[in-house]
Write an enzyme that holds these catalytic residues in place. Sequence first.
Site, PDB file in Angstrom:
ATOM      1  N   SER A 182       1.019  -1.286  -0.045  1.00  0.00           N
ATOM      2  CA  SER A 182       0.054  -0.066   0.074  1.00  0.00           C
ATOM      3  C   SER A 182       0.821   1.170   0.056  1.00  0.00           C
ATOM      4  O   SER A 182       1.942   1.315  -0.478  1.00  0.00           O
ATOM      5  CB  SER A 182      -0.854  -0.177   1.096  1.00  0.00           C
ATOM      6  OG  SER A 182      -1.798   0.974   1.131  1.00  0.00           O
ATOM      7  N   TYR A 205      -4.306   7.962  -7.526  1.00  0.00           N
ATOM      8  CA  TYR A 205      -3.249   6.732  -6.988  1.00  0.00           C
ATOM      9  C   TYR A 205      -3.553   6.591  -5.470  1.00  0.00           C
ATOM     10  O   TYR A 205      -3.490   5.515  -4.913  1.00  0.00           O
ATOM     11  CB  TYR A 205      -1.742   7.419  -7.062  1.00  0.00           C
ATOM     12  CG  TYR A 205      -0.903   6.557  -6.723  1.00  0.00           C
ATOM     13  CD1 TYR A 205      -0.404   5.353  -7.350  1.00  0.00           C
ATOM     14  CD2 TYR A 205      -0.077   6.722  -5.377  1.00  0.00           C
ATOM     15  CE1 TYR A 205       0.649   4.635  -6.878  1.00  0.00           C
ATOM     16  CE2 TYR A 205       0.697   5.835  -4.941  1.00  0.00           C
ATOM     17  CZ  TYR A 205       1.060   4.948  -5.635  1.00  0.00           C
ATOM     18  OH  TYR A 205       2.136   3.933  -4.959  1.00  0.00           O
ATOM     19  N   LYS A 209      -5.072   3.272  -3.394  1.00  0.00           N
ATOM     20  CA  LYS A 209      -3.923   2.581  -2.045  1.00  0.00           C
ATOM     21  C   LYS A 209      -5.043   2.549  -0.800  1.00  0.00           C
ATOM     22  O   LYS A 209      -4.856   1.566   0.104  1.00  0.00           O
ATOM     23  CB  LYS A 209      -2.940   3.421  -1.625  1.00  0.00           C
ATOM     24  CG  LYS A 209      -1.822   3.348  -2.813  1.00  0.00           C
ATOM     25  CD  LYS A 209      -1.402   1.957  -3.053  1.00  0.00           C
ATOM     26  CE  LYS A 209      -0.131   1.669  -4.035  1.00  0.00           C
ATOM     27  NZ  LYS A 209       0.136   0.412  -4.381  1.00  0.00           N
ATOM     28  N   SER A 241      12.000   6.699  -5.773  1.00  0.00           N
ATOM     29  CA  SER A 241      11.011   5.785  -6.836  1.00  0.00           C
ATOM     30  C   SER A 241      11.590   6.446  -8.354  1.00  0.00           C
ATOM     31  O   SER A 241      11.575   7.553  -8.399  1.00  0.00           O
ATOM     32  CB  SER A 241       9.987   5.883  -6.706  1.00  0.00           C
ATOM     33  OG  SER A 241       9.116   5.118  -7.539  1.00  0.00           O
TER      34      SER A 241
END
Length: 346
Positions: A182, A205, A209, A241
């Site tokens: 998550s 997004y 989650k 990321s």
Amino acid sequence: MSLLKDSTVAVITGTSSNLGFNIAVRLLEGLPDNKEITLVVTSRTLPKVKEVISDIKKYIVAKIPTKVNKVEFDYLLVDFTDMVSILSAYYELNKRYKHIDYLFINAAQGVYGGIDWTGAVLEVLQSPIEAVTNPTYKLQKVGVESGDKLGLVFQANVFGPYYFIHRIKHLLENGGKIVWVSSLMSSPKYLSFNDLQLLRSPASYEGSKRLVDLMHFGTYNKLEREHGIKQYLVHPGIFTSFSFFQYLNVFTYYGMLFLFYLARFLGSPYHNISGYIAANAPVAAALGQTKQNCKTASACTRSGKEYLLEEEIDSTGSDDVVSYLDTLTKEWDEKLKDQIVNTRQP
């Protein structure tokens, strides 16, 4: 079926991401040296599969040489925004394996349109820690559908993986473990129950989650009771990321890193920065070191020493979410019942 007799089989979705790669290597480190392991790498494209397998092999040689002859690699090409692709992945796994020990649902997708730089500067000036913990300046497109006429982010992050599990559940029965990744940003405020496919949401997004959190709390007891499958919910904290690098230049990238380290120095437990530390909670869950009735976060101290945090989640609405997902599942079972796919096409 794996070429390694009685091998431990692990399927990691989104293996080519920073987090996916680190989940893979940490899992290999965490399993006993006498275990033979089949690592099923997944991505949407064959070049990424080849690249990540090469990277993992290099890591094994450099860091865990005792595993050199203990790991076999396999791959799946799967796109969770394409129901036929998901069906193809199911057929492949069903042909090749009798049992799957670990399934990491790590693949994640957003429909980002860039950064509101004015908003970003204001947030950083007003509250620098909040700006790199719960940012609101990432611009997301609204109303994006997949080719299957589902909300794209909803399908990629929630329904696609949920349907995949539905199809391969028999392979996970009697001891398999599912780990859903998550996010720190999955507050109830991001989800409207009148928009479960997130087509009207400016934060699809984060909403996806939140759906993952609710789905977990609505299913984990039944999975264990009826199928002997243990399901866990984790989040990786905040780390570098690859997915958002396209919107940053060298100055903004290092500015972001500086703020990450500043947030950690000022006491934020979530700014792990390193993908390796971020993978702590997912792998700890798979190895049975976390609880099922909470959300476990990867965290670290100011000096970067890793630890785990348990977080309570408001599960209000979990039954409604699962009911909706199950209804969609039945619809797609019917739509795909006569579908024949050629499964190894890149």
